[in-house]
Design an enzyme around this catalytic site. Sequence first.
Site, PDB file in Angstrom:
ATOM      1  N   GLU A  94      57.639  15.064-125.838  1.00 27.80           N
ATOM      2  CA  GLU A  94      56.782  15.812-124.896  1.00 27.80           C
ATOM      3  C   GLU A  94      55.538  15.005-124.558  1.00 27.80           C
ATOM      4  O   GLU A  94      55.084  14.991-123.413  1.00 27.80           O
ATOM      5  CB  GLU A  94      56.383  17.183-125.472  1.00 27.80           C
ATOM      6  CG  GLU A  94      57.519  18.164-125.598  1.00 27.80           C
ATOM      7  CD  GLU A  94      58.300  18.364-124.312  1.00 27.80           C
ATOM      8  OE1 GLU A  94      57.700  18.523-123.241  1.00 27.80           O
ATOM      9  OE2 GLU A  94      59.552  18.342-124.379  1.00 27.80           O
ATOM     10  N   TRP A 149      56.315  12.846-121.876  1.00 31.18           N
ATOM     11  CA  TRP A 149      56.357  13.445-120.524  1.00 31.18           C
ATOM     12  C   TRP A 149      55.013  13.251-119.837  1.00 31.18           C
ATOM     13  O   TRP A 149      54.917  13.058-118.624  1.00 31.18           O
ATOM     14  CB  TRP A 149      56.692  14.948-120.580  1.00 31.18           C
ATOM     15  CG  TRP A 149      58.161  15.228-120.499  1.00 31.18           C
ATOM     16  CD1 TRP A 149      58.986  15.556-121.527  1.00 31.18           C
ATOM     17  CD2 TRP A 149      58.988  15.206-119.313  1.00 31.18           C
ATOM     18  NE1 TRP A 149      60.282  15.742-121.061  1.00 31.18           N
ATOM     19  CE2 TRP A 149      60.298  15.539-119.710  1.00 31.18           C
ATOM     20  CE3 TRP A 149      58.741  14.955-117.962  1.00 31.18           C
ATOM     21  CZ2 TRP A 149      61.356  15.617-118.795  1.00 31.18           C
ATOM     22  CZ3 TRP A 149      59.801  15.026-117.051  1.00 31.18           C
ATOM     23  CH2 TRP A 149      61.088  15.347-117.473  1.00 31.18           C
ATOM     24  N   TRP A 164      59.189  26.996 -95.649  1.00 30.57           N
ATOM     25  CA  TRP A 164      58.388  27.891 -96.486  1.00 30.57           C
ATOM     26  C   TRP A 164      58.044  29.161 -95.711  1.00 30.57           C
ATOM     27  O   TRP A 164      57.943  29.133 -94.479  1.00 30.57           O
ATOM     28  CB  TRP A 164      57.087  27.216 -96.932  1.00 30.57           C
ATOM     29  CG  TRP A 164      57.279  25.958 -97.716  1.00 30.57           C
ATOM     30  CD1 TRP A 164      56.963  24.699 -97.323  1.00 30.57           C
ATOM     31  CD2 TRP A 164      57.830  25.837 -99.028  1.00 30.57           C
ATOM     32  NE1 TRP A 164      57.280  23.795 -98.310  1.00 30.57           N
ATOM     33  CE2 TRP A 164      57.817  24.468 -99.372  1.00 30.57           C
ATOM     34  CE3 TRP A 164      58.337  26.740 -99.963  1.00 30.57           C
ATOM     35  CZ2 TRP A 164      58.286  23.978-100.576  1.00 30.57           C
ATOM     36  CZ3 TRP A 164      58.809  26.251-101.170  1.00 30.57           C
ATOM     37  CH2 TRP A 164      58.784  24.902-101.477  1.00 30.57           C
ATOM     38  N   ASN A 195      53.968  26.763-121.628  1.00 29.85           N
ATOM     39  CA  ASN A 195      54.804  25.919-120.758  1.00 29.85           C
ATOM     40  C   ASN A 195      56.016  26.657-120.196  1.00 29.85           C
ATOM     41  O   ASN A 195      56.332  26.543-119.014  1.00 29.85           O
ATOM     42  CB  ASN A 195      55.254  24.675-121.520  1.00 29.85           C
ATOM     43  CG  ASN A 195      56.123  23.790-120.664  1.00 29.85           C
ATOM     44  OD1 ASN A 195      55.704  23.328-119.598  1.00 29.85           O
ATOM     45  ND2 ASN A 195      57.367  23.570-121.077  1.00 29.85           N
ATOM     46  N   TRP A 224      54.919  24.787-103.072  1.00 32.22           N
ATOM     47  CA  TRP A 224      54.502  24.473-104.443  1.00 32.22           C
ATOM     48  C   TRP A 224      53.051  24.015-104.500  1.00 32.22           C
ATOM     49  O   TRP A 224      52.347  24.227-105.476  1.00 32.22           O
ATOM     50  CB  TRP A 224      55.433  23.430-105.070  1.00 32.22           C
ATOM     51  CG  TRP A 224      55.548  22.119-104.312  1.00 32.22           C
ATOM     52  CD1 TRP A 224      56.453  21.830-103.345  1.00 32.22           C
ATOM     53  CD2 TRP A 224      54.723  20.943-104.446  1.00 32.22           C
ATOM     54  NE1 TRP A 224      56.258  20.555-102.872  1.00 32.22           N
ATOM     55  CE2 TRP A 224      55.214  19.980-103.533  1.00 32.22           C
ATOM     56  CE3 TRP A 224      53.640  20.596-105.260  1.00 32.22           C
ATOM     57  CZ2 TRP A 224      54.648  18.700-103.396  1.00 32.22           C
ATOM     58  CZ3 TRP A 224      53.079  19.327-105.136  1.00 32.22           C
ATOM     59  CH2 TRP A 224      53.579  18.410-104.207  1.00 32.22           C
ATOM     60  N   TRP A 257      54.810  20.570-111.043  1.00 28.59           N
ATOM     61  CA  TRP A 257      55.097  21.421-109.883  1.00 28.59           C
ATOM     62  C   TRP A 257      56.241  20.839-109.060  1.00 28.59           C
ATOM     63  O   TRP A 257      57.130  21.554-108.604  1.00 28.59           O
ATOM     64  CB  TRP A 257      53.840  21.621-109.020  1.00 28.59           C
ATOM     65  CG  TRP A 257      53.014  22.757-109.544  1.00 28.59           C
ATOM     66  CD1 TRP A 257      51.959  22.673-110.400  1.00 28.59           C
ATOM     67  CD2 TRP A 257      53.236  24.154-109.325  1.00 28.59           C
ATOM     68  NE1 TRP A 257      51.492  23.924-110.705  1.00 28.59           N
ATOM     69  CE2 TRP A 257      52.250  24.859-110.050  1.00 28.59           C
ATOM     70  CE3 TRP A 257      54.147  24.888-108.570  1.00 28.59           C
ATOM     71  CZ2 TRP A 257      52.168  26.256-110.049  1.00 28.59           C
ATOM     72  CZ3 TRP A 257      54.062  26.282-108.560  1.00 28.59           C
ATOM     73  CH2 TRP A 257      53.088  26.946-109.294  1.00 28.59           C
TER      74      TRP A 257
END
Length: 467
Positions: free
Chosen positions: A273, A276, A304, A339, A357, A380
């Site tokens: 993690e 990441w 959208w 998360n 987003w 995102w």
Amino acid sequence: MSAPVIMWFRQDLRLSDHPALAAAAAAGPVIPLFVLDDETAGDWRWGGASRWWLHRSLESLGASVPLVLRRGRADTVLAEVLKATGAKALYFTRDYAPWSPALEQRVKAVCEQAGAECHRYGGFLLHEPEAIRNGSGAFFKVYTPFSKACFAKGEPRAAKGPVKPTWATHTLERPALESLALLPTRPNWATGFEPVWRPGEAGAQARLVRFLDDGLHRYADGRDRPDQENTSQLSPHLHWGEISPHQVWQATRQAMDSAAGRLDRDGEKFLKEVLWREFSYHLVHHVPSFPETPFRPEFADFPWAMNDGALKRWQQGQTGYPIVDAGMRELWTTGIMHNRVRMIAASFLIKHLLLPWQEGERWFWDTLVDADIGNNAASWQWVAGCGADAAPYFRIFNPMLQGEKFDPNGEYVKRWVPELKDVPAASIHKPWEMTLPPKAYPSPMIDHNKARERALAAFAAIKKDEA
Ligand code: FAD
């Protein structure tokens, strides 16, 4: 007395394992400077929750460091301070935000003009973006080979102890921290932050110790449970550099070693993690448009459905989907969101409400204490399906099933949505199915199945355009 050097603090608000500060301290008496620069980052200047954190973190650092605080464009302020002090050198930690390379170039030029040396150090990341490349010399767009390449580099350098600089005497004004006006005034929306967080280096170290003592052993299986405290909650501390990733990495390895194999699975998962975070930063460094523009170009024409009312309901945790609303209210109250719930809430905004987003990213930017240009943008885009190595767009989270799986007793929901406190666990993630649903809680703002079909149709439209 030798000429002073300037240590320009940025997102490295600590004294230990600090390469730039260590080098500055070795070079001469140090003037510690922090500049609140709302100009360079433009629309990405720090949001409200970040400012609250920054105030507390500077307060903590300021207890042991005679910080000089300034507001303004960092290169302009640095030019003034170099001139006023006759400092012979400037030291700072590299930053990877899209606007940073240009800023750092300007800072270099300012130093040259002042006849001062300019020294930039790493320390925010374990691996510099230039150091991790695939076989053809390009940056990685997929996480798994990226993380393998990081592991193949061997262990990151060892973390170093605290630096004890000699602070320079100077005649610069030292305005009070309050002059930066970082805290909310009226209304003070941050009262819920205070009991949860302890910004600053000592708080970061305490979090790490607590997690390694009681958290790491539940990490691999428990990290997706928002109703339990199984993750480190180090993200805002890492973001502000109150702790270095090297310190986190090394302490985790030591905990794994002393557990003789029992923590290996949890420790590996946790370190992955942390990688990441590296992956996100490398992406944003290599693709500076990442915070604003979809990485996959076909998403530029996504149909959208702009709707301010829907956006407001999402922001206020009034969607009628308990797990989404719990997350949005946790975020507003504490500046953080688990998360798993971030993924569910983000998916809901993008896919159920068909809102861009970037709207969610902006809201998180303003409300998260760990709001981070790398992790926020990459995450995102990941949820939206338009990022590098993203979740496929057609994977649409079902908020009821997600709730039942990861908050099986509804404890997380009940903590943040008091209107549902008397709802039995069996109905907590779909209270609208009860014979008498609680009146104070809204019914779902959109039907899940219809929303799913609409999202898939929108996705099919861009796929068709592409064909
Ligand atoms: P742990 O599980 O203890 O992980 C340790 C550290 O690894 C974290 O502190 C963080 O630095 C890093 N990390 C963990 N998960 C991720 C991830 N998925 N991506 C990148 N780094 C990760 N994280 C931020 O730090 N800032 C953000 O602005 C941010 N925005 C997000 C937005 C969305 C829509 C999503 C889905 C995720 C976002 N994340 C962000 C990633 C992740 O949710 C947080 O890093 C994590 O919840 C922090 O909790 P923790 O420190 O307990 O994590």
